[in-house]
Each structure stands twice: as structure tokens, then as C-alpha cells.
Design a protein around this motif. Structure first.
Motif, PDB file in Angstrom:
ATOM      1  N   UNK B   1      42.179  71.533  42.352  1.00 12.32           N
ATOM      2  CA  UNK B   1      40.690  71.565  41.784  1.00 12.32           C
ATOM      3  C   UNK B   1      39.641  71.587  42.695  1.00 12.32           C
ATOM      4  N   UNK B   2      39.681  71.174  43.677  1.00 15.72           N
ATOM      5  CA  UNK B   2      38.386  71.064  44.609  1.00 15.72           C
ATOM      6  C   UNK B   2      38.427  72.163  45.536  1.00 15.72           C
ATOM      7  N   UNK B   3      39.520  73.114  45.552  1.00 12.15           N
ATOM      8  CA  UNK B   3      39.680  74.116  46.471  1.00 12.15           C
ATOM      9  C   UNK B   3      38.465  75.316  45.854  1.00 12.15           C
ATOM     10  N   UNK B   4      37.802  75.601  46.941  1.00 15.70           N
ATOM     11  CA  UNK B   4      36.649  76.581  46.220  1.00 15.70           C
ATOM     12  C   UNK B   4      36.888  77.972  46.619  1.00 15.70           C
ATOM     13  N   UNK B   5      36.407  78.906  45.890  1.00 19.03           N
ATOM     14  CA  UNK B   5      36.331  80.068  46.360  1.00 19.03           C
ATOM     15  C   UNK B   5      35.442  80.337  47.539  1.00 19.03           C
ATOM     16  N   UNK B   6      36.270  80.856  48.699  1.00 21.25           N
ATOM     17  CA  UNK B   6      35.339  80.954  49.989  1.00 21.25           C
ATOM     18  C   UNK B   6      34.157  81.870  49.843  1.00 21.25           C
ATOM     19  N   UNK B   7      32.890  81.294  50.322  1.00 26.40           N
ATOM     20  CA  UNK B   7      31.663  81.890  50.117  1.00 26.40           C
ATOM     21  C   UNK B   7      31.523  82.878  51.257  1.00 26.40           C
ATOM     22  N   UNK B   8      31.370  84.020  51.250  1.00 25.72           N
ATOM     23  CA  UNK B   8      31.451  85.011  52.319  1.00 25.72           C
ATOM     24  C   UNK B   8      30.225  84.875  53.288  1.00 25.72           C
ATOM     25  N   UNK B   9      29.167  84.107  52.673  1.00 23.62           N
ATOM     26  CA  UNK B   9      28.109  83.919  53.634  1.00 23.62           C
ATOM     27  C   UNK B   9      27.853  82.441  54.107  1.00 23.62           C
ATOM     28  N   UNK B  10      28.936  81.893  54.215  1.00 23.62           N
ATOM     29  CA  UNK B  10      29.305  80.519  54.593  1.00 23.62           C
ATOM     30  C   UNK B  10      29.003  80.660  56.253  1.00 23.62           C
ATOM     31  N   UNK B  11      29.684  81.473  57.089  1.00 24.21           N
ATOM     32  CA  UNK B  11      29.877  81.609  58.318  1.00 24.21           C
ATOM     33  C   UNK B  11      28.253  81.803  58.786  1.00 24.21           C
ATOM     34  N   UNK B  12      27.490  82.721  58.049  1.00 24.19           N
ATOM     35  CA  UNK B  12      26.157  83.079  58.687  1.00 24.19           C
ATOM     36  C   UNK B  12      25.402  81.666  58.327  1.00 24.19           C
ATOM     37  N   UNK B  13      25.677  81.124  57.413  1.00 20.68           N
ATOM     38  CA  UNK B  13      24.700  79.592  57.077  1.00 20.68           C
ATOM     39  C   UNK B  13      25.026  78.509  58.234  1.00 20.68           C
ATOM     40  N   UNK B  14      26.285  78.384  58.618  1.00 17.11           N
ATOM     41  CA  UNK B  14      26.747  77.573  59.381  1.00 17.11           C
ATOM     42  C   UNK B  14      26.543  77.914  61.105  1.00 17.11           C
ATOM     43  N   UNK B  15      26.670  79.135  61.291  1.00 16.25           N
ATOM     44  CA  UNK B  15      26.669  79.652  62.608  1.00 16.25           C
ATOM     45  C   UNK B  15      25.517  79.368  63.440  1.00 16.25           C
ATOM     46  N   UNK B  16      24.215  79.288  63.125  1.00 11.71           N
ATOM     47  CA  UNK B  16      23.097  79.076  64.003  1.00 11.71           C
ATOM     48  C   UNK B  16      22.963  77.674  64.150  1.00 11.71           C
ATOM     49  N   UNK B  17      23.756  76.703  63.400  1.00 13.16           N
ATOM     50  CA  UNK B  17      23.405  75.336  63.487  1.00 13.16           C
ATOM     51  C   UNK B  17      23.724  74.515  64.728  1.00 13.16           C
ATOM     52  N   UNK B  18      22.863  74.051  65.427  1.00 17.97           N
ATOM     53  CA  UNK B  18      23.230  73.427  66.448  1.00 17.97           C
ATOM     54  C   UNK B  18      23.349  71.792  66.445  1.00 17.97           C
ATOM     55  N   UNK B  19      24.460  71.033  66.579  1.00 18.88           N
ATOM     56  CA  UNK B  19      24.663  69.924  66.552  1.00 18.88           C
ATOM     57  C   UNK B  19      25.350  69.219  68.046  1.00 18.88           C
ATOM     58  N   UNK B  20      25.029  68.026  68.217  1.00 19.89           N
ATOM     59  CA  UNK B  20      25.464  67.142  69.256  1.00 19.89           C
ATOM     60  C   UNK B  20      26.746  66.622  69.224  1.00 19.89           C
ATOM     61  N   UNK B  21      27.628  67.141  70.170  1.00 17.77           N
ATOM     62  CA  UNK B  21      28.920  66.426  70.479  1.00 17.77           C
ATOM     63  C   UNK B  21      28.955  64.852  70.783  1.00 17.77           C
TER      64      UNK B  21
END
Lengths: 131, 47
Positions: B1-21
Motif C-alpha cells: 500500500x505505501x509503495x509509491x509510484x516513483x516520482x521522476x522529479x525526485x532526484x532533482x528535488x533532493x540533489x541540491x539539498x545540503x545537510x550536515x553529517x
């Protein structure tokens, strides 16, 4: 998922995790759990929003399924740690590839929900055979 | 049920985010899957 890091690596991939706590808590968690993959913090939930992760509610938190899962986790010695300042934020799991594809996506529906490891590994195996 | 259809735009949304390790270093998320597939897990909490 962390118990399957070696299986993931055997398929040419790797694992990374993002949590909602602060750096200090993440460092303690990494050391206590002997985590050897990137462990990142996202206190303002920017990446959670980008990933489509959902917010749970107190009502869903108190569902029988969640309480049962919590009891099982405690019995297994993997009970919940410090919840931090976003206790109702739910998780998600995605497989991302250098080509820009997303062969696996799972957005947790409630607090007891987690992506099945077998499906994550199958997605990685599918990527290998397609390469 | 929670398996979602992969959003092709997801990598572009996530890629520029900078987080702290956990070690205090900064990581641009796109670096994580630049060379090999990455299983990216958003945790509900640390624990």
C-alpha cells in the motif's frame, strides 16, 4: 535497514540515512549503533518535504498496530530512541541511481510502516540486470 | 500500500539539498548517488 547494509553493498549500492535530530544526537546514535554509512541530520525537514514524507498524528500513533510494533521493537532491543522535536514525522525509503532513475519508492503510511527490505534488494538486483 | 509510484522529479528535488553529517561535515545529497545507486532512508527518528 542498517542490518542489511552488507547485502546492499554486495549489489553495488550503498546506504544513507537522514534523521530529524541534531548533530550531537546523530553522532551518539552512529557510535552506539556502529553505523558505517552516511548519517545526516535534517532538523528543518527540507529533505523530508522533498521526499514526500508524511506527518503522522497522535491518533495514528496510538493505533493497535503501532503499539504492537513498538512492543516488538522493545522486546528485540531496538525500541525507539529519543524522538526529537519532530515526533510525528514519518519516514520514507528511496533508491536513487546515477542515471537519475528511482527504481524504488516507499513513503511510510504510519508509525509501524517500513519499506520491506526484500523489495529494496529486488529493486537493486533489477538495476544490476538492466545495466 | 505505501509503495509509491516513483516520482521522476525526485532526484532533482533532493540533489541540491545540503545537510550536515553526524561528524559535522556538509553533504550535498546528490553526491550520495553520483557514482552508484543509493538507498536513501528518511528515519522517523534516530533509534
Amino acid at each position: 535497514m542498517r542490518d542489511h547494509a552488507e547485502a546492499i553493498r554486495s549489489l553495488g549500492a550503498d546506504l544513507a540515512a537522514i534523521g530529524t535530530g541534531d548533530v550531537s544526537y546523530a553522532a551518539d546514535f552512529r557510535d552506539n549503533q556502529a553505523i558505517d554509512f552516511p548519517l545526516l541530520v535534517d532538523e528543518d525537514l527540507t529533505s523530508y518535504g522533498a521526499a514526500g514524507a508524511q506527518q503522522g498524528t497522535l491518533r495514528t500513533f496510538l493505533r493497535a498496530r503501532q503499539l504492537l510494533a513498538g512492543a516488538r521493537a522493545v522486546a528485540a532491543g531496538t525500541g525507539q530512541g529519543k524522538p526529537g522535536k519532530h515526533p510525528f514525522m514519518l519516514g520514507a525509503t528511496h533508491v536513487l541511481t546515477p542515471s537519475g532513475s528511482v527504481p524504488f519508492a516507499w513513503v511510510n503510511a504510519d508509525f509501524a510502516d517500513n519499506a520491506p527490505v526484500t523489495e529494496v534488494l529486488a529493486a537493486l538486483e533489477g538495476g544490476q540486470s538492466a545495466a | 500500500m505505501p509503495r509509491t509510484t516513483p516520482d521522476p522529479a525526485l532526484p532533482d528535488r533532493l540533489a541540491p539539498i545540503v545537510l550536515t553529517e553526524a561528524d559535522g561535515s556538509s553533504v550535498r545529497l546528490g553526491e550520495l548517488w553520483a557514482d552508484a545507486p543509493r538507498v536513501l532512508v528518511h528515519l522517523r527518528h534516530f533509534g
